[in-house]
Design an enzyme around this catalytic site. Structure first.
Site, PDB file in Angstrom:
ATOM      1  N   SER A 135       5.896   5.934  -2.417  1.00 43.01           N
ATOM      2  CA  SER A 135       7.063   5.384  -3.123  1.00 43.01           C
ATOM      3  C   SER A 135       8.173   4.945  -2.168  1.00 43.01           C
ATOM      4  O   SER A 135       9.340   4.887  -2.545  1.00 43.01           O
ATOM      5  CB  SER A 135       7.611   6.392  -4.146  1.00 43.01           C
ATOM      6  OG  SER A 135       6.613   6.758  -5.083  1.00 43.01           O
ATOM      7  N   ARG A 136       7.807   4.659  -0.940  1.00 45.15           N
ATOM      8  CA  ARG A 136       8.744   4.204   0.089  1.00 45.15           C
ATOM      9  C   ARG A 136       9.812   5.245   0.434  1.00 45.15           C
ATOM     10  O   ARG A 136      10.852   4.919   0.997  1.00 45.15           O
ATOM     11  CB  ARG A 136       9.414   2.887  -0.315  1.00 45.15           C
ATOM     12  CG  ARG A 136       8.422   1.727  -0.512  1.00 45.15           C
ATOM     13  CD  ARG A 136       7.683   1.430   0.774  1.00 45.15           C
ATOM     14  NE  ARG A 136       6.853   0.237   0.707  1.00 45.15           N
ATOM     15  CZ  ARG A 136       5.532   0.233   0.551  1.00 45.15           C
ATOM     16  NH1 ARG A 136       4.873   1.399   0.435  1.00 45.15           N
ATOM     17  NH2 ARG A 136       4.848  -0.883   0.520  1.00 45.15           N
ATOM     18  N   LEU A 137       9.533   6.510   0.121  1.00 41.98           N
ATOM     19  CA  LEU A 137      10.457   7.592   0.477  1.00 41.98           C
ATOM     20  C   LEU A 137      10.027   8.168   1.828  1.00 41.98           C
ATOM     21  O   LEU A 137       9.625   9.324   1.947  1.00 41.98           O
ATOM     22  CB  LEU A 137      10.478   8.675  -0.609  1.00 41.98           C
ATOM     23  CG  LEU A 137      10.970   8.201  -1.977  1.00 41.98           C
ATOM     24  CD1 LEU A 137      10.929   9.354  -2.971  1.00 41.98           C
ATOM     25  CD2 LEU A 137      12.375   7.629  -1.885  1.00 41.98           C
ATOM     26  N   ARG A 188       0.852  -1.174   0.000  1.00 41.08           N
ATOM     27  CA  ARG A 188       0.000   0.000   0.000  1.00 41.08           C
ATOM     28  C   ARG A 188       0.893   1.231   0.000  1.00 41.08           C
ATOM     29  O   ARG A 188       2.043   1.183   0.437  1.00 41.08           O
ATOM     30  CB  ARG A 188      -0.943   0.029   1.206  1.00 41.08           C
ATOM     31  CG  ARG A 188      -0.255   0.005   2.550  1.00 41.08           C
ATOM     32  CD  ARG A 188      -1.226   0.208   3.699  1.00 41.08           C
ATOM     33  NE  ARG A 188      -1.764   1.561   3.696  1.00 41.08           N
ATOM     34  CZ  ARG A 188      -2.720   1.960   4.529  1.00 41.08           C
ATOM     35  NH1 ARG A 188      -3.261   1.110   5.385  1.00 41.08           N
ATOM     36  NH2 ARG A 188      -3.156   3.206   4.499  1.00 41.08           N
TER      37      ARG A 188
END
Length: 211
Positions: free
Chosen positions: A189-191, A8
Site C-alpha cells: 500500500s506504498r507505506l 506491484r
C-alpha cells in the site's frame, strides 16, 4: 501503453528500528552482502548525482570499487563531466537501486580525490583492456565515430605492447565521505519503511521518515 497501470505490491520484507544497526556502515555492509548473495546484476552499481555550475542536476551509473568507514570509492577520468562538476561542487548523492529486493539506499556526502598511490593500486588490478580503455577515452568529449575510438584503442595497445601500462595522470579515484544514509524498504500500500541516519557531533542519529 497505460503506464499508470504498471504497479506491484512490495511484500518481501519490512524494516523496523530494532532491525537497524547503530552504525549505518554496519547496516550498509549487511544490505550489500544480501544484494550480492541474491546475485543481483551489478550490486555495486550506484547512480551518482552531481550538479553543474549552471545548477542542472546530472545522474549517471558508476561502479563502487571498495568501501570502508572512511567512505565509498569509485574511479573515473578527472577531465570527465562528473569530475568538472565535483571540482565546482563536491557535494553529491549516490543511490543503490536494489529493486529486486524492493530496496534502495541513498547516501549524501562530500567527495575528495584518493591518493595517486591508491589509484595506481586499483588501476593495476584492472584487466589490461580496461587499462587501455582509460588511456583511450577522453570521457564526455564529442567524438566523430566509434571507428575512431577503436583505432585509438589499437594504437595505445601497440604503444604499450609487452610492458606494464602506466596510470594515466588524468585518471583516478574519488572517495565519497557520507553525511547521511537513507535506507528504504518497500511495503504494501506504498507505506514504505524509511530510516535516515544523520551524522551528529558524537554519533549517528536515526529517524524514521514518512513514506
Amino acid at each position: 501503453m497505460d503506464v499508470g497501470a504498471l504497479r506491484r505490491e512490495y511484500t518481501q520484507k519490512g524494516l523496523t528500528r530494532e532491525d537497524l544497526a547503530a552504525d549505518p556502515f554496519d547496516q550498509f555492509d549487511l544490505w550489500f552482502k544480501q544484494a550480492c548473495d541474491a546475485e543481483l546484476l551489478e550490486p555495486n552499481a550506484i547512480v551518482l548525482s552531481t550538479v553543474s555550475p549552471e545548477g542542472y542536476p546530472f545522474q549517471r551509473t558508476v561502479l563502487l570499487k571498495y568501501f570502508d568507514r572512511s567512505g565509498f570509492v569509485f574511479f573515473t577520468n578527472y577531465s570527465s563531466r562528473k569530475a568538472q562538476h565535483i571540482e565546482e561542487n563536491p557535494h553529491v548523492s549516490i543511490l543503490f537501486p536494489w529493486y529486486p529486493l524492493e530496496r534502495q539506499l541513498t547516501i549524501l556526502g562530500t567527495v575528495t580525490k584518493v591518493s595517486a598511490a591508491e589509484s595506481f593500486k586499483y588501476f593495476s588490478s584492472r584487466p589490461r583492456g580496461s587499462q587501455i580503455g582509460a588511456w583511450v577515452s577522453q570521457q564526455s568529449s564529442v567524438i566523430s565515430s566509434r571507428q575512431l575510438l577503436e583505432m585509438q584503442f589499437e594504437k595505445i595497445k601497440e604503444k604499450f605492447l609487452n610492458q606494464e601500462i602506466p596510470l594515466p595522470d588524468f585518471w583516478g579515484g574519488y572517495r565519497i565521505v557520507p553525511t547521511s544514509f537513507e535506507f528504504w524498504q518497500g511495503r504494501p500500500s506504498r507505506l514504505h519503511d524509511r530510516f535516515l541516519y544523520e551524522k551528529g557531533e558524537t554519533a549517528w542519529e536515526t529517524k524514521r521518515l514518512s513514506p
